[in-house]
Design a protein around this motif. Structure first.
Motif, PDB file in Angstrom:
ATOM      1  N   GLU A  10     -97.379   0.910  16.425  1.00  0.00           N
ATOM      2  CA  GLU A  10     -97.491  -0.470  15.942  1.00  0.00           C
ATOM      3  C   GLU A  10     -97.626  -1.465  17.079  1.00  0.00           C
ATOM      4  O   GLU A  10     -98.169  -2.537  16.915  1.00  0.00           O
ATOM      5  CB  GLU A  10     -96.253  -0.824  15.103  1.00  0.00           C
ATOM      6  CG  GLU A  10     -96.181  -0.075  13.793  1.00  0.00           C
ATOM      7  CD  GLU A  10     -94.887  -0.388  13.067  1.00  0.00           C
ATOM      8  OE1 GLU A  10     -93.832  -0.046  13.622  1.00  0.00           O
ATOM      9  OE2 GLU A  10     -94.951  -0.966  11.984  1.00  0.00           O
ATOM     10  N   PRO A  32     -91.589  -8.152  17.258  1.00  0.00           N
ATOM     11  CA  PRO A  32     -90.968  -8.029  15.922  1.00  0.00           C
ATOM     12  C   PRO A  32     -90.280  -6.690  15.740  1.00  0.00           C
ATOM     13  O   PRO A  32     -90.814  -5.656  16.144  1.00  0.00           O
ATOM     14  CB  PRO A  32     -92.160  -8.183  14.968  1.00  0.00           C
ATOM     15  CG  PRO A  32     -93.351  -7.800  15.780  1.00  0.00           C
ATOM     16  CD  PRO A  32     -93.062  -8.214  17.189  1.00  0.00           C
ATOM     17  N   GLU A  37     -86.434  -1.377   4.174  1.00  0.00           N
ATOM     18  CA  GLU A  37     -86.776  -2.112   2.964  1.00  0.00           C
ATOM     19  C   GLU A  37     -85.653  -3.049   2.546  1.00  0.00           C
ATOM     20  O   GLU A  37     -85.900  -4.193   2.144  1.00  0.00           O
ATOM     21  CB  GLU A  37     -87.088  -1.117   1.831  1.00  0.00           C
ATOM     22  CG  GLU A  37     -87.672  -1.767   0.602  1.00  0.00           C
ATOM     23  CD  GLU A  37     -88.112  -0.737  -0.437  1.00  0.00           C
ATOM     24  OE1 GLU A  37     -87.852  -0.979  -1.632  1.00  0.00           O
ATOM     25  OE2 GLU A  37     -88.684   0.295  -0.054  1.00  0.00           O
ATOM     26  N   GLU A  40     -85.432  -6.027   5.004  1.00  0.00           N
ATOM     27  CA  GLU A  40     -86.499  -6.996   4.747  1.00  0.00           C
ATOM     28  C   GLU A  40     -86.193  -7.819   3.505  1.00  0.00           C
ATOM     29  O   GLU A  40     -86.418  -9.031   3.470  1.00  0.00           O
ATOM     30  CB  GLU A  40     -87.842  -6.272   4.590  1.00  0.00           C
ATOM     31  CG  GLU A  40     -89.017  -7.219   4.464  1.00  0.00           C
ATOM     32  CD  GLU A  40     -90.358  -6.502   4.449  1.00  0.00           C
ATOM     33  OE1 GLU A  40     -91.354  -7.141   4.061  1.00  0.00           O
ATOM     34  OE2 GLU A  40     -90.404  -5.309   4.807  1.00  0.00           O
ATOM     35  N   TRP A  44     -85.896 -12.009   3.238  1.00  0.00           N
ATOM     36  CA  TRP A  44     -86.602 -12.905   2.314  1.00  0.00           C
ATOM     37  C   TRP A  44     -85.620 -13.674   1.438  1.00  0.00           C
ATOM     38  O   TRP A  44     -85.861 -14.843   1.111  1.00  0.00           O
ATOM     39  CB  TRP A  44     -87.577 -12.116   1.436  1.00  0.00           C
ATOM     40  CG  TRP A  44     -88.682 -11.449   2.202  1.00  0.00           C
ATOM     41  CD1 TRP A  44     -89.021 -10.129   2.198  1.00  0.00           C
ATOM     42  CD2 TRP A  44     -89.597 -12.083   3.120  1.00  0.00           C
ATOM     43  NE1 TRP A  44     -90.071  -9.901   3.044  1.00  0.00           N
ATOM     44  CE2 TRP A  44     -90.451 -11.075   3.614  1.00  0.00           C
ATOM     45  CE3 TRP A  44     -89.774 -13.394   3.564  1.00  0.00           C
ATOM     46  CZ2 TRP A  44     -91.472 -11.346   4.536  1.00  0.00           C
ATOM     47  CZ3 TRP A  44     -90.775 -13.665   4.479  1.00  0.00           C
ATOM     48  CH2 TRP A  44     -91.605 -12.642   4.953  1.00  0.00           C
ATOM     49  N   PRO A 169     -95.574 -13.272   2.498  1.00  0.00           N
ATOM     50  CA  PRO A 169     -96.751 -12.407   2.392  1.00  0.00           C
ATOM     51  C   PRO A 169     -97.325 -12.415   0.979  1.00  0.00           C
ATOM     52  O   PRO A 169     -96.712 -12.934   0.043  1.00  0.00           O
ATOM     53  CB  PRO A 169     -96.201 -11.020   2.763  1.00  0.00           C
ATOM     54  CG  PRO A 169     -94.744 -11.087   2.408  1.00  0.00           C
ATOM     55  CD  PRO A 169     -94.323 -12.507   2.672  1.00  0.00           C
ATOM     56  N   PHE A 249     -90.332 -11.346  13.132  1.00  0.00           N
ATOM     57  CA  PHE A 249     -90.763 -10.471  12.038  1.00  0.00           C
ATOM     58  C   PHE A 249     -91.569 -11.246  10.999  1.00  0.00           C
ATOM     59  O   PHE A 249     -92.621 -10.791  10.549  1.00  0.00           O
ATOM     60  CB  PHE A 249     -89.554  -9.821  11.368  1.00  0.00           C
ATOM     61  CG  PHE A 249     -89.926  -8.920  10.218  1.00  0.00           C
ATOM     62  CD1 PHE A 249     -90.296  -7.609  10.443  1.00  0.00           C
ATOM     63  CD2 PHE A 249     -89.940  -9.397   8.909  1.00  0.00           C
ATOM     64  CE1 PHE A 249     -90.671  -6.778   9.394  1.00  0.00           C
ATOM     65  CE2 PHE A 249     -90.316  -8.588   7.854  1.00  0.00           C
ATOM     66  CZ  PHE A 249     -90.676  -7.263   8.100  1.00  0.00           C
ATOM     67  N   VAL A 250     -91.079 -12.433  10.599  1.00  0.00           N
ATOM     68  CA  VAL A 250     -91.768 -13.230   9.576  1.00  0.00           C
ATOM     69  C   VAL A 250     -93.142 -13.657  10.074  1.00  0.00           C
ATOM     70  O   VAL A 250     -94.144 -13.575   9.345  1.00  0.00           O
ATOM     71  CB  VAL A 250     -90.927 -14.465   9.180  1.00  0.00           C
ATOM     72  CG1 VAL A 250     -91.701 -15.357   8.209  1.00  0.00           C
ATOM     73  CG2 VAL A 250     -89.618 -14.026   8.543  1.00  0.00           C
ATOM     74  N   TRP A 252     -95.010 -12.202  12.393  1.00  0.00           N
ATOM     75  CA  TRP A 252     -95.870 -11.015  12.460  1.00  0.00           C
ATOM     76  C   TRP A 252     -96.291 -10.542  11.066  1.00  0.00           C
ATOM     77  O   TRP A 252     -97.458 -10.231  10.828  1.00  0.00           O
ATOM     78  CB  TRP A 252     -95.124  -9.896  13.199  1.00  0.00           C
ATOM     79  CG  TRP A 252     -95.853  -8.593  13.154  1.00  0.00           C
ATOM     80  CD1 TRP A 252     -96.951  -8.225  13.866  1.00  0.00           C
ATOM     81  CD2 TRP A 252     -95.525  -7.464  12.330  1.00  0.00           C
ATOM     82  NE1 TRP A 252     -97.342  -6.957  13.533  1.00  0.00           N
ATOM     83  CE2 TRP A 252     -96.481  -6.457  12.597  1.00  0.00           C
ATOM     84  CE3 TRP A 252     -94.516  -7.220  11.392  1.00  0.00           C
ATOM     85  CZ2 TRP A 252     -96.457  -5.214  11.960  1.00  0.00           C
ATOM     86  CZ3 TRP A 252     -94.493  -5.987  10.761  1.00  0.00           C
ATOM     87  CH2 TRP A 252     -95.453  -5.007  11.038  1.00  0.00           C
ATOM     88  N   LYS A 253     -95.347 -10.521  10.151  1.00  0.00           N
ATOM     89  CA  LYS A 253     -95.624 -10.052   8.790  1.00  0.00           C
ATOM     90  C   LYS A 253     -96.687 -10.913   8.127  1.00  0.00           C
ATOM     91  O   LYS A 253     -97.630 -10.405   7.502  1.00  0.00           O
ATOM     92  CB  LYS A 253     -94.332 -10.110   7.960  1.00  0.00           C
ATOM     93  CG  LYS A 253     -94.476  -9.633   6.515  1.00  0.00           C
ATOM     94  CD  LYS A 253     -94.480  -8.132   6.428  1.00  0.00           C
ATOM     95  CE  LYS A 253     -94.418  -7.660   4.985  1.00  0.00           C
ATOM     96  NZ  LYS A 253     -94.447  -6.191   4.898  1.00  0.00           N
ATOM     97  N   LYS A 254     -96.564 -12.220   8.273  1.00  0.00           N
ATOM     98  CA  LYS A 254     -97.536 -13.110   7.643  1.00  0.00           C
ATOM     99  C   LYS A 254     -98.866 -13.087   8.375  1.00  0.00           C
ATOM    100  O   LYS A 254     -99.932 -13.129   7.761  1.00  0.00           O
ATOM    101  CB  LYS A 254     -96.985 -14.554   7.624  1.00  0.00           C
ATOM    102  CG  LYS A 254     -97.846 -15.507   6.823  1.00  0.00           C
ATOM    103  CD  LYS A 254     -97.848 -15.121   5.361  1.00  0.00           C
ATOM    104  CE  LYS A 254     -98.993 -15.794   4.608  1.00  0.00           C
ATOM    105  NZ  LYS A 254    -100.248 -15.065   4.673  1.00  0.00           N
ATOM    106  N   ASP A 257    -100.742 -10.003   7.360  1.00  0.00           N
ATOM    107  CA  ASP A 257    -100.598  -9.714   5.927  1.00  0.00           C
ATOM    108  C   ASP A 257    -101.929  -9.372   5.290  1.00  0.00           C
ATOM    109  O   ASP A 257    -102.037  -8.462   4.487  1.00  0.00           O
ATOM    110  CB  ASP A 257     -99.964 -10.924   5.239  1.00  0.00           C
ATOM    111  CG  ASP A 257     -99.746 -10.716   3.767  1.00  0.00           C
ATOM    112  OD1 ASP A 257     -99.381  -9.595   3.370  1.00  0.00           O
ATOM    113  OD2 ASP A 257     -99.939 -11.667   3.000  1.00  0.00           O
TER     114      ASP A 257
END
Length: 500
Positions: A10, A32, A37, A40, A44, A169, A249-250, A252-254, A257
């Motif tokens: 990654e 990140p 699960e 995460e 959120w 996301p 993390f947020v 990178w995730k967005k 996405d």
């Protein structure tokens, strides 16, 4: 927050992203972490608890402040201001003209002035305007204040919707927009209850009940805006309530996405122009209007429609507006949850349009009052449950921060002119059946039912061609554009798949 370092596989994918954000935010963001699960989900939930309550409260006040004129009408507004002919409808219309015009510029200002300053500020301003509306004495004053209200409120809905796309996301977005917009549904119910209670204040300080509706709700809005200054955060990369790892993390995730190489974040005029020339923005605009016209039509005139059944007192008519909104809130929540869970939008928007179709068909007929009241449940549920899906569907399929922001604001701003149309189609001379109003609403619903399948077919065709291209790339028959070229292409990239 716990989490192991990012894996070697990654790391290559996010290197460019991390370097870019480290430069932008003075090396404050670490790489990140990899979260389980459950971790995460907790992240959120932490973001939800910080952002969603105040955003929902702000939008509840926004929708209640623009729609409470329907309740005020039953409490003597038209009588005391001597409104005749279509003057009431014109007053409604004058809200939407500046509201639509200023939505797109407002989204461009959101990033410049920061959400934690911009959104609370416009809330305080329109709260003051709403308070002053309770003191108007003439028709021109009413129109003038409605124009000012439209300008002040213009930045909230497109601003918050765009703001949420920067945090969440794709598979979590509609449930949040649905929760946020659910405040508007609750506003419809709460407005009826509040109007019923305030009706007993008629005559206090020499003001009629309709004046107190505006004054009390306006002062409440100002208080909500002042609270928002203290609570609302800005962007994920600078959110002080998150740890550096959570921020990373947020972001990178967005960022990744809906793009394998990350979204373009810098401002370019070409991104703005591409939003105005994208076929999907214009096609989605038609679907948006097919939902918005019924939504505003039923919001502004539901008290009048029920009152014109001729079987209830004014106070009872106010109370009878509450159950349809409660039902709509439940439908909205179910649609939003399963739309995110399945990551599909169009079936739920189509189902919403069908509900509106059946509801308006009942109300344009010669059915009994009981049947027509049932029809209002279907219309309110269809219009309110379909609205978040329409907005989120387009946002999911626009890539690039500025293109998405401009495209959504244009989509919402121009589409809200349907609200201006809805303000003028339920005329006094057409009661009690309002054949013209219900007929025009059916026309808009029909436009949506025709346009939506066309959009789905076009998306499927483009997705199929892009999948075939990627297969040829895998076989060495085609060359993949560079990461920089893919970022510039955004949703036109060959590896971007449209959500249906």
């Amino acid at each position: 927050m716990s989490g192991s370092p990012i894996s070697p596989l990654e790391k290559e994918k996010v290197t460019d992203h991390v370097e870019k954000y480290e430069a932008k935010y003075d090396n404050q963001l670490p790489p990140p972490p990899v979260l389980s699960e459950e971790e995460e989900r907790k992240l959120w939930r932490k973001i939800d608890l910080r952002l969603m309550p105040i955003l929902c409260l702000m939008y509840l006040m926004s929708f209640m402040d623009r729609g409470n004129i329907g309740n005020a009408k039953l409490q003597g507004l038209t009588t005391q201001l001597n409104l005749t002919g279509n003057q009431y409808n014109i007053a409604l219309t004058m809200f939407f003209i500046p509201y639509c015009i200023f939505e797109c510029p407002a989204n461009l200002l959101l990033k410049r002035f920061r959400p934690s300053i911009w959104l609370p500020s416009i809330t305080v301003v329109w709260g003051i305007i709403m308070t002053l509306m309770g003191l108007v004495k003439t028709y021109p004053q009413l129109v003038g204040v409605r124009v000012c209200l439209g300008v002040a409120e213009a930045g909230l809905f497109p601003g918050v919707t765009f703001f949420l796309t920067l945090w969440y996301p794709q598979n979590a977005l509609q449930s949040r927009v649905g929760l946020f917009f659910g405040a508007a549904t609750i506003a419809g119910a709460f407005s009826g209850l509040l109007a019923f209670g305030i009706s007993f204040m008629n005559g206090i300080k020499g003001l009629e009940g309709w004046s107190w509706i505006f004054i009390i709700e306006g002062i409440t809005t100002v208080c909500v805006g002042l609270m928002a200054y203290l609570i609302l955060a800005d962007f994920p990369a600078t959110a002080s309530f998150l740890t550096p790892e959570e921020r990373a993390f947020v972001v990178w995730k967005k960022k990744f996405d809906n793009s394998s190489v990350g979204e373009a974040e810098e401002f370019k005029l070409s991104y703005v122009l591409s939003a105005f020339t994208d076929w999907q923005v214009w096609m989605h605009l038609l679907v948006y209007m097919s939902i918005v016209c019924p939504l505003y039509g039923i919001t502004l005139f539901l008290p009048t429609i029920i009152d014109d059944f001729g079987q209830f007192s004014t106070a009872d008519s106010q109370l009878l507006t509450v159950p349809p909104y409660i039902f709509a809130t439940a439908v909205l929540g179910i649609f939003a949850y399963y739309s995110d869970k399945l990551l599909v939008r169009s079936p739920f928007v189509f189902a919403s349009l069908i509900l509106c179709l059946v509801g308006f068909a009942i109300n344009i007929s010669n059915a009994s009052s009981g049947a027509k009241y049932f029809g209002t449940f279907l219309v309110v549920a269809g219009a309110y449950a379909g609205f978040p899906g329409v907005v989120v569907w387009l946002s999911n399929n626009l890539s690039g921060s500025y293109k998405r922001g401009v495209g959504m604001a244009f989509h919402i701003g121009i589409g809200n002119f349907a609200g201006a149309i809805a303000s003028n189609i339920f005329r006094t001379q057409d009661k009690p059946r309002f054949i013209l109003g219900h007929g025009i609403e059916l026309m808009f619903v029909g436009i949506g039912l025709i346009t939506l399948p066309i959009i789905v077919l076009m998306y499927k065709r483009i997705n199929r061609k892009r999948a075939e291209f990627m297969d040829r790339v895998a076989e060495g028959l085609e060359k993949m554009p560079s990461p920089e070229e893919l970022r510039v292409l955004g949703d036109k990239s060959p590896d971007f798949q449209y959500i249906l």
